[in-house]
Write an enzyme that holds these catalytic residues in place. Structure first.
Site, PDB file in Angstrom:
ATOM      1  CG  HIS A 118      -1.817   1.132   1.369  1.00  0.00           C
ATOM      2  ND1 HIS A 118      -1.571   2.189   2.204  1.00  0.00           N
ATOM      3  CD2 HIS A 118      -2.995   1.396   0.769  1.00  0.00           C
ATOM      4  CE1 HIS A 118      -2.562   3.060   2.124  1.00  0.00           C
ATOM      5  NE2 HIS A 118      -3.436   2.598   1.254  1.00  0.00           N
ATOM      6  CG  ASP A 176      -5.817  10.720  -4.080  1.00  0.00           C
ATOM      7  OD1 ASP A 176      -5.899   9.590  -4.582  1.00  0.00           O
ATOM      8  OD2 ASP A 176      -5.108  10.964  -3.086  1.00  0.00           O
ATOM      9  CG  MET A 177     -11.373   8.918  -7.288  1.00  0.00           C
ATOM     10  SD  MET A 177     -12.741   9.676  -8.202  1.00  0.00           S
ATOM     11  CE  MET A 177     -12.293   9.233  -9.881  1.00  0.00           C
ATOM     12  CB  ALA A 178     -11.396   4.378  -3.160  1.00  0.00           C
ATOM     13  CE  LYS A 228     -22.908   5.885 -17.749  1.00  0.00           C
ATOM     14  NZ  LYS A 228     -23.291   7.297 -17.992  1.00  0.00           N
TER      15      LYS A 228
END
Length: 348
Positions: A118, A176-178, A228
């Protein structure tokens, strides 16, 4: 109740804990600084909440404290790094530097990483590129946590995506994202704090929607954006792992479940040199124009933020001190005590 602590003291605390587990001082400080920076940005799910996990994984040898990262392939603007099970921050520091060098030479660079772990918040790494006038695109595999749209079985990771462009304004334009509806770390944080998670984030082990973080961790997280978002997550999984020998999420044993597991995480980083197109100044002005147009789109009396504005403002307002959740502080105190280290500055 959250309390605030000095940034420098928290970085030093994190570095001491990692060093006590056997991580070299430079790598320990780099990793601790990245974790605290996430807390400064308000991304607690990727901050010091993760330090006990990192330390215990180093102790169990799931994460290699003293790795020997090797560039296993270099072909023009492409490079592949085998991280030797290093802390993801150590791997990404090398990958980001090589990407910047190659982009300066070729105008664009693609760096893939295998056998990693990670890397924390992706913006920490793409901002190393935007500070040099480069655009950055970054993604990664993770442990298996997410079921595809319409599924129940966990197949995908949270598959983070970071897109960043340099700006003449005060902050880069950064998303910045999951690609899960909620970050895995946020679910863990909710479990630690005894709080529910939002609806639409997860299903339990029987595939039923749940707001219970414990049930969610036993079940599966959901992708963002329905079919999507699920399609994006699947493609990111392919991009992050298929170019190297990195593992897909469904092939990965996560250090959250087994501290001694070697995750073989894959990362993919693209860097684009703005000077190879028009000029760095041109791109930064254009990006700043777009940011201002987005902000100006708000209704009267309302506020609209450009991507990255909220995190940048949070970091600016916490340049010297950082708030930590009480549950995180308790875990850090427990960690430091177990390592025989002083718990200052976490003492009341």
């Amino acid at each position: 109740m959250d309390r605030s602590y000095p940034v420098d003291a928290l970085v030093a605390l994190g570095a001491r804990a990692l060093e006590a587990a056997g991580v070299p001082s430079a790598d320990a400080e780099l990793t601790a600084a990245a974790l605290v920076d996430a807390d400064r940005r308000g991304i607690a799910s990727h901050g010091l909440l993760r330090l006990p996990l990192y330390v215990s994984s180093v102790q169990a040898r799931g994460v290699n404290a003293r790795p020997n990262p090797t560039w296993v392939r270099e072909h023009g603007a492409v490079a592949v790094l085998d991280a030797d099970a290093a802390l993801g921050q150590v791997a990404m520091a090398a990958a980001t530097e090589r990407a910047a060098q190659l982009a300066g030479q070729f105008g664009v660079a693609v760096v893939a990483v295998q056998n990693s772990t990670h890397y924390g918040a992706g913006a920490y790494w793409t901002e190393r590129l935007t500070a040099r006038g480069l655009l950055g695109i970054l993604t990664s595999t993770t442990g298996v946590t997410v079921t595809p749209f319409g599924g129940v079985e966990k197949v995908l990771g949270t598959n983070p995506l970071t897109l960043a462009a340099p700006s003449a304004g005060p902050a880069s334009l950064t998303a910045d994202m999951a690609t899960s509806a909620g970050a895995y770390g946020k679910v863990v944080a909710a479990q630690n704090e005894g709080k529910p998670i939002p609806e639409g984030w997860a299903v339990d082990a029987d595939g039923r929607p749940t707001t219970d973080p414990t049930a969610a961790l036993a079940g599966a997280l959901l992708p963002f954006g329905g079919p999507k978002g699920s399609a994006v997550a699947v493609l990111l999984e392919a991009l992050a792992a298929s170019l190297t020998t990195a593992s897909y999420a469904y092939q990965t044993e996560d250090i959250w479940a087994n501290r001694s597991a070697r995750m073989n995480t894959g990362h993919l980083l693209l860097a684009i040199d703005t000077a190879a197109f028009t000029s760095r100044e041109h791109t930064e002005r254009r990006v700043a124009d777009l940011q201002e147009k987005v902000r100006a789109s708000a209704a009267a009396g309302e506020t609209t933020f450009a991507p990255g504005d909220i995190e940048h403002a949070h970091a600016q307002s916490h340049a010297e001190t950082v708030p930590l959740a009480g549950s995180t502080v308790a875990q850090l105190v427990e960690l430091l005590t177990s390592l025989g280290l002083e718990t200052t500055p976490l003492e009341p």
